[in-house]
Structures are given as C-alpha cells and as structure tokens.
Design an enzyme around this catalytic site. Sequence first.
Site, PDB file in Angstrom:
ATOM      1  N   LYS A 222       0.842  -1.202   0.000  1.00  0.00           N
ATOM      2  CA  LYS A 222       0.000   0.000   0.000  1.00  0.00           C
ATOM      3  C   LYS A 222       0.874   1.248   0.000  1.00  0.00           C
ATOM      4  O   LYS A 222       1.678   1.466   0.895  1.00  0.00           O
ATOM      5  CB  LYS A 222      -0.898  -0.017   1.241  1.00  0.00           C
ATOM      6  N   ASP A 227      -2.881  10.418   3.754  1.00  0.00           N
ATOM      7  CA  ASP A 227      -4.292  10.044   3.859  1.00  0.00           C
ATOM      8  C   ASP A 227      -5.050  11.084   4.673  1.00  0.00           C
ATOM      9  O   ASP A 227      -4.947  11.125   5.897  1.00  0.00           O
ATOM     10  CB  ASP A 227      -4.425   8.664   4.509  1.00  0.00           C
ATOM     11  N   LYS A 234     -10.478  12.901   8.210  1.00  0.00           N
ATOM     12  CA  LYS A 234      -9.950  12.647   9.538  1.00  0.00           C
ATOM     13  C   LYS A 234      -9.917  13.950  10.339  1.00  0.00           C
ATOM     14  O   LYS A 234      -9.809  15.041   9.762  1.00  0.00           O
ATOM     15  CB  LYS A 234      -8.521  12.103   9.455  1.00  0.00           C
ATOM     16  N   ASP A 245       1.446   6.409   5.789  1.00  0.00           N
ATOM     17  CA  ASP A 245       0.473   5.485   5.218  1.00  0.00           C
ATOM     18  C   ASP A 245       0.966   4.826   3.932  1.00  0.00           C
ATOM     19  O   ASP A 245       0.287   3.968   3.375  1.00  0.00           O
ATOM     20  CB  ASP A 245      -0.859   6.208   4.973  1.00  0.00           C
ATOM     21  N   ASP A 304     -12.288   6.707   4.188  1.00  0.00           N
ATOM     22  CA  ASP A 304     -11.071   6.625   4.986  1.00  0.00           C
ATOM     23  C   ASP A 304     -10.545   5.195   5.102  1.00  0.00           C
ATOM     24  O   ASP A 304      -9.585   4.941   5.816  1.00  0.00           O
ATOM     25  CB  ASP A 304     -11.331   7.204   6.383  1.00  0.00           C
ATOM     26  N   GLU A 306      -9.357   3.528   2.389  1.00  0.00           N
ATOM     27  CA  GLU A 306      -8.980   3.526   0.981  1.00  0.00           C
ATOM     28  C   GLU A 306      -7.897   2.518   0.639  1.00  0.00           C
ATOM     29  O   GLU A 306      -7.785   2.070  -0.501  1.00  0.00           O
ATOM     30  CB  GLU A 306      -8.527   4.927   0.571  1.00  0.00           C
ATOM     31  N   ARG A 308      -7.329  -0.644   1.279  1.00  0.00           N
ATOM     32  CA  ARG A 308      -7.726  -1.965   0.793  1.00  0.00           C
ATOM     33  C   ARG A 308      -8.265  -1.900  -0.633  1.00  0.00           C
ATOM     34  O   ARG A 308      -8.220  -2.887  -1.358  1.00  0.00           O
ATOM     35  CB  ARG A 308      -8.750  -2.581   1.748  1.00  0.00           C
TER      36      ARG A 308
END
Length: 456
Positions: A222, A227, A234, A245, A304, A306, A308
């Site tokens: 990933k 993010d 968030k 992230d 939030d 995202e 996966r």
Amino acid sequence: MRSELLNEYEQNAANAARKIYCVRDGGLKESDAPPSLKSLGEVNGFSGETGVVLANEDGVLLGTGDGEDAFFAAAAAEKLPDGQYSFDQEFDERIANLVVLGWLLGTYRFDRYKNQKPASASLVAPAKTDFSAVLRSAEAVGLVRDLVNTPAGDMSPAALEQAARNIAETCGAQIDVTTGDELLAENFPMIHAVGRASSSAPRLIDMRWGDESAPRVTLVGKGVTFDSGGLNIKVGSGMALMKKDMGGGAHTLALARMIMKANLNVRLRALVPAVENAISGNAFRPSDVLPSRKGLTVEIGNTDAEGRLILADALALGGEEKPDLMISLATLTGAARVALGPELVPFYCDDEHLASDLEAASSHVADPVWRMPLWRNYESMLSSQIADVNHISGGSFAGSVTAALFLKKFALEAKAWMHFDLYAWRPKPLPGRPQGGEAQAIRALFEVIAARFPAR
C-alpha cells in the site's frame, strides 16, 4: 547508517579497538571487565541494566539486562564517541548477526533536514558475522525508515515512484508505471478512484526481476503517501502520522531489494499502488459503487478505508500470474493496533506450513509477528445490498480481520497468500529503534523466502 564496519574479521584491528564488556543484570562482579571498569561501575551504581553504557580508557561496560533484547549493542553505538570498538567475547553466528545489526541500527539517523551530520562509532564485528546478510538487513531497515520518515510534501506518489526506479536501476530490475487516466484504460479503476482527487496523479508501480522460469513471488504494498481520509475526513490528530500510510509500499520496496541483492531464485514482482487520498470536487464518495479489476463491484462504506481498495486492484493483477507466493503489506487498520499494539505485527495466512515457517523465522531473527484468524463467519459483515461486496464492515468489531477477508477475495489465484497489517512506526524509542518510521516483518519474511527459494 554511518558506522564503519569491517567486512572481514581482522584480529589486529580487534586487538587495537577498545573492548566492550557485556554485563547482564547483577553480573558486574563476575564479568571479565578490568578492575578500573568494575570500580567505575560500582561508583555509578551500574548493575547491568539494558542500555546503560559506561566507559573509561580501559574499555566499555554495556548493560544487557536479562539478555532478552536482541539489539543490546545498539545502545553502545548510540552513546559511544567516535572511535573503533570490538566485543570482548565470542558469539555464535545468530547472535553475532544480531549484535552487528543492532549496532548498525544504533547508528541510524534520519537527518535529511539536518545541517549537522554527527559522526558514529565504528565496530570491529565478531568473527562469525555473516556480513552480507547483516548489511542487507540493515540497509532494508534504513530504507523503510527513510521513506516513512519523509514528510508527504516530499514523498508524493511521484517521489515514491522515483524511489522504486532508483532501486530497480541499482538491482537490474525492469519497472513499468501506469499513471493517471491510463489506470482506467488498463483496468485499475479503484486505484484511479482513490487517487484522482490529488494534484499528484495516482499510479501503479510494477517492478519485475529474475528468471521467467523461476518460482513466482509477488509483493504488493500500500502506497498512500498521505491520507486525509477523503470526504470522510480525519480530524487533525488523525492526520498527524499519515505520512506513514505509504509504509506498506516502503516495506515492499525494501523486501524486494533484499531479495534481489541476495540473488534468490525467484521471479520477483513488486506492485505498489501509489496515491494520495485527497479531497476535491472529483473525490470518490461514501456510498459510491466502484468496479474493480477482479470484476467484483465494491460499495464504499467509508472513504477513509482507501488502502484496501488500491491493494485489491493490485492483488488482482498479481494473482493473474498465479504466483507461488503473494504477500500484501499495508498500514491498513487501527484495529490491528488496538489488538496487538505498535510493535507486534498481525499476519493472516491459510497455509499452515507457511505460517509455521514465518513464526520460526520471526523468533530466529527477532522480528515479531503474530498470526490472526481469517474467520470466515465474519465475511457476512462485508455484505452489501447494492453491490457484490462492501469494503468495510458496518460495525466496530474485528476491523483487521474483515479487512483481510476483503483482500482475500482478490488474492484467490495465488498458490499461497499472506497479509501483514503493519504500523510502520515506533511511538516510543528503544536502543537502535528511534521514534519514527520502522521496518516490521520483512527480515522474517526474507528468511522464509530465502529458505524456500535459495540463491542460485
């Protein structure tokens, strides 16, 4: 890593270096340290506590506590002044490797934005050290830390691509990158949807290396370089560490580099979907239904979650070659941290032999992981009334498990698959493990891969 490390054991150098005497808790009187060092220890109340370092002209006292910290040498590397040092005792190969790795990790500094570059102490490594293995591991850890520590302003999807290109060039790998609207043309709709709101275009980094006829190992990481949470934005505190992230992508590149540097007998593929989950008028929305490369339609429960989504498209691509082993690495869920905290990495795997091998390797190289269940009864939590699947569950239970179950739907063609829900960050420093970006599980993974597909 700034510490000089001799790549061959030289007795003359060892004799000239200042000696380090390891002392377990309560063992000062029984140690082989010179009398002056013992006196120094007694005056200062030294009892061998982990990480305590005392030195004079006759050598160095290094506390190792109960002996359970594999990286006890890191404290010496962090605290000793510039100079050359050697240990006064012999170690078997496993411990020698951990000692030297700990020392090297103790010299790590993220100083990209610092004007002053401090010097580091040098080590004459123990005789049984496997230098190539230790340096490979230390460089991999340093690479992950550097990439994760870099602020998002300097670590965009384009910058992560450049890091991958640098590794590919160094290791002789082929690299292809699909960028922007090309993702739609090449059937990566979820990678495109997550990253399209950013001014830095989304992309899929695809690195290949090794013999076409060799067993296939595919790594998928990933690469969310920042993010915001998207439209499910968030709060400020939740964004504070979101430069990390892309940690799964950093781990994928570092593990790929280890494999290539060791010349393992594999056909390696490293896939990193690199995006920024930003907010603009064309951002994807909660309740949208996205197509996927796999053909499944996916209802968006929360923007939030995202990571996966981009992993799913990349896993589907990786599975098309039916690899012998496919591994996904991601900073995916807060639920994993609630379950196991920041240091212990949960992993998911249905292959009992593979999981057992990983657990053994984890213990051998002091790289902690913990197996979690792919509990099939929880698949119903991902049901959707309007699409084939929802990408998150409707409640607060088993968040890491349901994320893994979602990813598994896109990894079914792989002969074996493992998923790691990383944190990629250390909130509290320890010797050799500073606060900040951290590499997790890749040293253990390398051991497993190297045992299954040894060097040619």
